[in-house]
Design an enzyme around this catalytic site. Structure first.
Site, PDB file in Angstrom:
ATOM      1  N   GLU A 153       0.817  -1.219   0.000  1.00  0.00           N
ATOM      2  CA  GLU A 153       0.000   0.000   0.000  1.00  0.00           C
ATOM      3  C   GLU A 153       0.849   1.268   0.000  1.00  0.00           C
ATOM      4  O   GLU A 153       0.380   2.320   0.369  1.00  0.00           O
ATOM      5  CB  GLU A 153      -1.012   0.017   1.148  1.00  0.00           C
ATOM      6  CG  GLU A 153      -0.631  -0.643   2.432  1.00  0.00           C
ATOM      7  CD  GLU A 153       0.765  -0.371   2.971  1.00  0.00           C
ATOM      8  OE1 GLU A 153       1.578   0.314   2.342  1.00  0.00           O
ATOM      9  OE2 GLU A 153       1.048  -0.885   4.045  1.00  0.00           O
ATOM     10  N   SER A 197       9.169  -3.008   1.928  1.00  0.00           N
ATOM     11  CA  SER A 197       8.207  -4.055   2.300  1.00  0.00           C
ATOM     12  C   SER A 197       8.028  -5.002   1.106  1.00  0.00           C
ATOM     13  O   SER A 197       9.030  -5.521   0.594  1.00  0.00           O
ATOM     14  CB  SER A 197       6.902  -3.398   2.763  1.00  0.00           C
ATOM     15  OG  SER A 197       6.045  -4.355   3.325  1.00  0.00           O
ATOM     16  N   ASP A 225       9.811  -7.649  13.365  1.00  0.00           N
ATOM     17  CA  ASP A 225       8.780  -7.472  12.330  1.00  0.00           C
ATOM     18  C   ASP A 225       7.667  -8.507  12.537  1.00  0.00           C
ATOM     19  O   ASP A 225       7.910  -9.702  12.517  1.00  0.00           O
ATOM     20  CB  ASP A 225       9.435  -7.654  10.950  1.00  0.00           C
ATOM     21  CG  ASP A 225       8.515  -7.246   9.799  1.00  0.00           C
ATOM     22  OD1 ASP A 225       7.273  -7.339   9.946  1.00  0.00           O
ATOM     23  OD2 ASP A 225       9.054  -6.842   8.750  1.00  0.00           O
ATOM     24  N   HIS A 253       8.409  -3.667  11.580  1.00  0.00           N
ATOM     25  CA  HIS A 253       8.257  -3.768  10.120  1.00  0.00           C
ATOM     26  C   HIS A 253       8.896  -2.559   9.424  1.00  0.00           C
ATOM     27  O   HIS A 253       8.545  -1.419   9.725  1.00  0.00           O
ATOM     28  CB  HIS A 253       6.782  -3.879   9.763  1.00  0.00           C
ATOM     29  CG  HIS A 253       6.561  -4.124   8.287  1.00  0.00           C
ATOM     30  ND1 HIS A 253       7.076  -5.222   7.630  1.00  0.00           N
ATOM     31  CD2 HIS A 253       5.898  -3.410   7.357  1.00  0.00           C
ATOM     32  CE1 HIS A 253       6.736  -5.163   6.353  1.00  0.00           C
ATOM     33  NE2 HIS A 253       6.018  -4.065   6.158  1.00  0.00           N
TER      34      HIS A 253
END
Lengths: 370, 370
Positions: free
Chosen positions: B160, B229, B314, B345
């Site tokens: 995202e 990510s 994470d 994360h």
């Protein structure tokens, strides 16, 4: 969707009980994880100094390591983070002068390490006022406007802000083509050890100006002054007394100390401390400050344009001071008042909107780019 | 001293329950007062979108106003703030596709307004892949190194994150003399409307590279890739399949989807959404993703140096993925592993320490200044 918050809780606002505004810290460049860790891990005031001093030494070690690896940009940033950690270690630590002073010294030393690594470099110079050496830093934008001579804004700290604290603010001026100069005046930072808060702050601004107007990289006709909180008072006084200043911004209005009795007790003690009064002589300190900080006798001397930004919700300096300031500026070529309705002290709670307006105004007055 | 915290309480960590990391938001440039206001004022998930959309429109109005006054630097920053507000409005708003898509469109539109005002400018260009137009932005540092040709790092978003989100990170590369290029790939940002997450992300990176190597202001031999990510997966895949990439940084390791069952339900739904699967076909989505995101068959093709940064704590992508990644990189000229023991994360909770290391590594590999 089920959205269950984490059980860990961090209440940043608990910091305000210790006179530290989390918005101000982040606006000035302290990392949010450090601010949040302070809110989470420091449960009593006596742990405050050690928490930040530990962070400071940790950043300093990492800075040395980065420097050893030839990573100068990161090293400069880390020395500056170390300096800022010590700034907050000693912040309002007025009950324990030896520890506060050790923190102040370490903070100045760490900034001195950062200074040559910052971009642009912060160039240290000292000017002499009545036999005392006044420490200052100058940063000049890489791409000079105006035929090789940059305008410059002199940045003044207040009760507990010092020359090391404006790195982010300076960067906003510098990217607009305006040099910055920050120094410690009486009662501030390094100079506190030799001089306490006293009458005639303008002598120190003028001595720094004497040095700045000689510098070949600066345009001596385009030097302005901007002061924060109590520094707003100093800025206006400096502009009143030294007509070389081409523009003046008060980041918070403070015309006189008529608000003394409304100040919270810690702030009164802090004012007394930087003025050299013991905590048991508060009333005397109040009378002294009332005399030396009264701007009213000099306001009509200000001829340059003035910008005043103030938060309507300021609980330290009441917004009524703005009216008194503006009323006295009868000869200023322009007076712009920027009262932020939902702003607190120095509008830190709207820093991302209010600070750019301050910067744009002074930069615009001095011929920088907006 | 009596230090009584304010009664007002703001718990930033409540945002984590909505998959939003307050450290990430601030690290990427969202103002702390906005983050704190979201934590304070948004009490249920259904209020989230409107809160941020209102902020976005407010910033957009202020940006227009600043532009009307000729204040371009501030206007650019405000359009970008407006864009970031919409980024978070639509963030994880996968249960309501029309609203999410409206937010995504508005966000892209606001960034397009900001782009020519940013310093350096973000230059929009589009490349065509299989008949679809892929939107990209290029920013080139003002002071060029290397005889007028700048190195460049291609920045990839993840599940995202999108091409509009890296302004602060880009600035860190740019001040070190390295250009940046960010684009939306399949399933991301603007491109989501025409292409869902699919096999072969490298085709999109390569199409963008085709354009970049033609640009006279860039050094075509010094172009690297950095992905965040899920983008870390895309970065390694791109480096494996396109030998023009001179360096590769994975800001988070993701080799395969063996962690699918450990992902929290919202994240699984989000993956399914961007891959074009309805929420009732999660198992099918998992099998699809397992196939298209599996890096193992291509890892040995990577020849350039690789940097992997991962937080040991994470909870989205387990740190065990780092080992699997490194094990497969048998032909990379160098592999540097940076596991941050107390990092979450993407190490957002140590952003001020971890991001500069990422930046310095890729910049150093590409011949920029550190």
């Amino acid at each position: 969707m089920d959205h269950t918050p984490d059980i860990r809780r961090v209440d940043l606002d608990c910091l305000r009980g210790w006179h530290v505004d989390p918005d101000r810290m982040v606006a000035d460049g302290v990392a949010l994880p450090d601010v949040a860790a302070a809110a989470r891990d420091v449960s009593t005031w006596d742990q405050w100094y050690a928490f930040w001093a530990d962070r400071g030494e940790d950043y300093a070690r990492q800075a040395e390591h980065s420097l050893g690896e030839g990573r100068q940009i990161l090293a400069g940033e880390l020395f500056w983070r170390a300096c800022m950690a010590y700034h907050y270690a000693q912040f309002f630590w007025f009950h324990d002068p030896p520890m506060r002073e050790a923190g102040q010294h370490r903070k100045a030393e760490l900034y001195e390490r950062a200074a040559p690594l910052l971009e642009p470099t912060a160039l240290r110079f000292d000017v002499s006022v009545a036999g005392v050496s006044v420490p200052a830093y100058l940063r000049v934008p890489a791409g000079l406007l105006d035929g090789g001579r940059a305008p410059c804004v002199v940045l003044l700290g207040g009760l507990e802000s010092t020359k090391e604290e404006s790195y982010f603010f300076e960067n906003e001026c510098l990217r607009r083509g305006v040099a910055t100069c920050a120094f410690d005046g009486p009662g501030q930072g390094e100079l506190f050890f030799s001089l306490k808060l006293q009458a005639g702050f303008e002598r120190f601004t003028s001595a720094v100006l004497d040095a700045l107007v000689q510098r070949p990289e600066l345009n001596s006709l385009r030097i302005g002054v901007l002061g924060r909180s109590l520094g707003g008072n100093y800025a206006v006084r400096s502009a009143a007394m030294d007509q070389r200043l081409a523009a003046c911004a008060a980041w918070g209005a403070l015309v006189d100390m008529s608000c003394w009795d409304q100040l919270d007790p810690d702030t009164r003690r802090a004012f007394a401390y930087v003025a050299g009064f013991e905590p048991d002589r508060l009333a005397e300190a109040g009378r002294f400050l009332d005399e030396v900080l009264d701007l009213r006798p000099v306001l009509s001397r200000v001829r340059c344009p003035v910008y005043v930004q103030h938060g309507a919700l300021d609980r330290v300096i009441p917004v009524s001071q703005v009216e008194a300031l503006v009323a006295g500026l009868t000869n200023a070529s322009q007076v712009v008042v920027d009262i932020v309705e939902d702003g607190n002290h120095c509008v830190h709670n709207r820093y991302h909107l209010a600070r750019p307006r301050l910067v744009d105004w002074i930069v615009g007055q001095l011929g920088g780019r907006v």
